[in-house]
Design a protein around this motif. Structure first.
Motif, PDB file in Angstrom:
ATOM      1  N   LEU A   1       0.919  -1.155  -0.103  1.00 13.91           N
ATOM      2  CA  LEU A   1      -0.322   0.390  -0.080  1.00 13.91           C
ATOM      3  C   LEU A   1       1.118   0.808   0.086  1.00 13.91           C
ATOM      4  O   LEU A   1       0.352   2.407  -0.205  1.00 13.91           O
ATOM      5  CB  LEU A   1      -1.141   0.226   1.359  1.00 13.91           C
ATOM      6  CG  LEU A   1      -2.498  -0.693   1.044  1.00 13.91           C
ATOM      7  CD1 LEU A   1      -2.381  -0.853   2.385  1.00 13.91           C
ATOM      8  CD2 LEU A   1      -2.702  -0.907  -0.069  1.00 13.91           C
TER       9      LEU A   1
ATOM     10  N   GLN B   1      -9.419  -3.117   6.745  1.00 10.77           N
ATOM     11  CA  GLN B   1      -9.478  -1.968   7.096  1.00 10.77           C
ATOM     12  C   GLN B   1      -8.429  -1.246   8.488  1.00 10.77           C
ATOM     13  O   GLN B   1      -8.196  -0.339   8.219  1.00 10.77           O
ATOM     14  CB  GLN B   1     -10.951  -1.417   7.095  1.00 10.77           C
ATOM     15  CG  GLN B   1     -11.291   0.138   7.263  1.00 10.77           C
ATOM     16  CD  GLN B   1     -11.314   0.345   5.739  1.00 10.77           C
ATOM     17  OE1 GLN B   1     -12.122  -0.787   4.884  1.00 10.77           O
ATOM     18  NE2 GLN B   1     -11.070   1.487   5.058  1.00 10.77           N
TER      19      GLN B   1
ATOM     20  N   ILE C   1      -5.667  -0.808   5.562  1.00 15.19           N
ATOM     21  CA  ILE C   1      -6.175   0.198   4.372  1.00 15.19           C
ATOM     22  C   ILE C   1      -6.267   1.714   4.923  1.00 15.19           C
ATOM     23  O   ILE C   1      -6.110   2.916   4.378  1.00 15.19           O
ATOM     24  CB  ILE C   1      -8.103  -0.117   3.508  1.00 15.19           C
ATOM     25  CG1 ILE C   1      -6.822  -1.539   2.930  1.00 15.19           C
ATOM     26  CG2 ILE C   1      -7.828   1.115   2.858  1.00 15.19           C
ATOM     27  CD1 ILE C   1      -8.547  -2.151   2.229  1.00 15.19           C
TER      28      ILE C   1
ATOM     29  N   GLU D   1      -7.375   5.147   3.129  1.00 15.78           N
ATOM     30  CA  GLU D   1      -6.716   4.436   1.562  1.00 15.78           C
ATOM     31  C   GLU D   1      -7.601   4.850   0.425  1.00 15.78           C
ATOM     32  O   GLU D   1      -8.248   4.074   0.781  1.00 15.78           O
ATOM     33  CB  GLU D   1      -5.500   4.106   1.847  1.00 15.78           C
ATOM     34  CG  GLU D   1      -4.072   4.409   2.633  1.00 15.78           C
ATOM     35  CD  GLU D   1      -3.126   5.667   2.265  1.00 15.78           C
ATOM     36  OE1 GLU D   1      -3.977   6.445   0.513  1.00 15.78           O
ATOM     37  OE2 GLU D   1      -2.301   6.175   1.940  1.00 15.78           O
TER      38      GLU D   1
ATOM     39  N   VAL E   1      -8.953   2.320  -1.394  1.00 12.92           N
ATOM     40  CA  VAL E   1      -8.217   0.729  -2.400  1.00 12.92           C
ATOM     41  C   VAL E   1      -9.934   0.364  -1.963  1.00 12.92           C
ATOM     42  O   VAL E   1     -10.260   0.267  -1.048  1.00 12.92           O
ATOM     43  CB  VAL E   1      -7.527   0.687  -1.377  1.00 12.92           C
ATOM     44  CG1 VAL E   1      -7.184  -1.209  -1.604  1.00 12.92           C
ATOM     45  CG2 VAL E   1      -5.924   1.522  -0.922  1.00 12.92           C
TER      46      VAL E   1
END
Length: 372
Positions: free
Chosen positions: A206, A231, A234, A237, A239
């Motif tokens: 990422l 999550q 993430i 972000e 994504v």
């Protein structure tokens, strides 16, 4: 006939499911019982234990989870004895399955091994044990046949079962819309299906996003984990997550960052340029570097016997290196070269049909041993 199969990870579940399907075509009275996963269960039979409770990666992780591993071994042995199969079919997963093979041999149960342990990578003398406890070995990498011959063991090369699965794949034309993806080119992130892999690899994957603003990033998420789990990595972000639909993702991906393993070969067979990454525990890696005697870790490079895809291992798996290698394959000469090499790989791999070949060889083996 009664078949007992043991698969201990996601790739084994996939190959086990294809083999069950092929065995059913040769044996209308086939009955299946197995350690495996959802794909095998979908083909029919009884799932005794899910691979999600069995897959531990690296030397350190295995040591930490020894109690669970021994418990699983005990359960598997007891269940095999209770079921009394006509044949035991072991799929990869050698740390566990070679112990099961030895146990089965001691109790007079015929043992077929589908997808050879990577004995050519380290401790090659294990072949001597395999010769003693395995009745039939079915290999999916061409060079394994010659390797086993040097140890006086005849094995069968059946092709690679991934070709079976990919040949049956039918693209979902609604995939982009269904997953609310944009019209930007997709960079697929395949961090693996094990918790240890995801926790070590997803953040470095990422981290390259700011350098690729003209692309959208999509994670191939394992169905054994929740959206909330992903999550935590993430955060804020932009994504997307796609659960249990990796082939549709690869089918539309422009490039990919892939955890070392079966997924590297799948990505290549879909002709998606990739960067291969891997991180393990420091102790596990130190031990592996002492024991493992191979030039590459990705299946693509091993089959081609040269560097086709870049492998970023341990400390090399960082933002700067991943960014640099990814830029090289999203456009330009690096991309063209990799795609040309993929065409050569496809020729080496041959055609689909590994599962059917293996099923037929198992049938002939059972006839020879008067099981049929």
């Amino acid at each position: 006939m009664k078949y007992y199969l043991v698969a201990g990870e996601a790739s084994g579940d996939l190959h086990g499911a294809n083999l069950i399907k092929a065995l059913k075509a040769t044996d209308q009275n086939a009955d299946f019982r197995f350690f495996g996963g959802d794909k095998m269960l979908a083909e029919g039979g009884t799932l005794v234990k899910h691979y999600a409770e069995m897959a531990f990666m690296g030397f350190t992780e295995v040591l930490i989870n020894l109690r669970t591993i021994f418990k699983n071994l005990k359960q598997c042995k007891a269940d095999i004895l209770n079921y009394q199969p006509d044949v035991l079919i072991l799929i990869d997963f050698p740390g566990f399955n070679l112990k099961i093979a030895e146990f089965a041999k001691q109790h007079g149960i015929k043992v077929c091994y589908y997808i050879s342990p990577k004995v050519w990578a380290w401790n090659q003398k294990r072949v001597l044990k395999i010769k003693r406890i395995v009745d039939k070995m079915f290999c999916i990498l061409p060079f394994e046949v010659d390797f086993y011959k040097t140890w006086g063991m005849e094995v069968d090369y059946v092709g690679n079962p991934l070709l079976d699965e990919i040949s049956r794949f039918k693209p979902d034309q609604t995939f982009i819309e269904r997953n609310k993806l944009t019209n930007k080119p997709i960079i697929a992130l395949l961090p693996g299906s094990r918790k240890q892999e995801i926790e070590r690899l997803l953040l470095p994957m990422l981290s390259v996003m700011p350098q690729f603003e003209n692309y959208q990033f999509v994670i191939a998420a394992a169905p054994t984990f929740s959206k909330e789990y992903y999550q935590t990595f993430i955060k804020d972000e932009q994504v997307s997550l796609v659960f249990a639909d990796t082939y549709n993702l690869l089918n539309v991906a422009h490039a990919a960052i892939v955890a070392s393993g079966t997924a590297t070969l799948e990505t290549a067979l879909f002709k998606v340029p990739q960067v291969v990454v891997y991180k393990g525990g420091s102790i596990s890696i130190a031990i592996a570097r002492l024991l493992v005697k191979i030039k590459f870790i990705s299946l693509v490079n091993l089959i081609m016997d040269r560097k086709v895809v870049t492998e970023l291992i341990q400390e090399k798996c960082n933002t700067a290196n991943i960014t640099s290698e990814l830029k090289d394959i999203v456009e330009g000469e690096g991309r063209i070269t990799m795609l040309n090499n993929y065409n050569e790989l496809l020729l080496k791999m041959g055609s689909a049909g590994a599962s059917e070949k293996t099923a037929e060889l198992i049938r002939l083996f059972l006839i020879e041993n008067k099981k049929i």
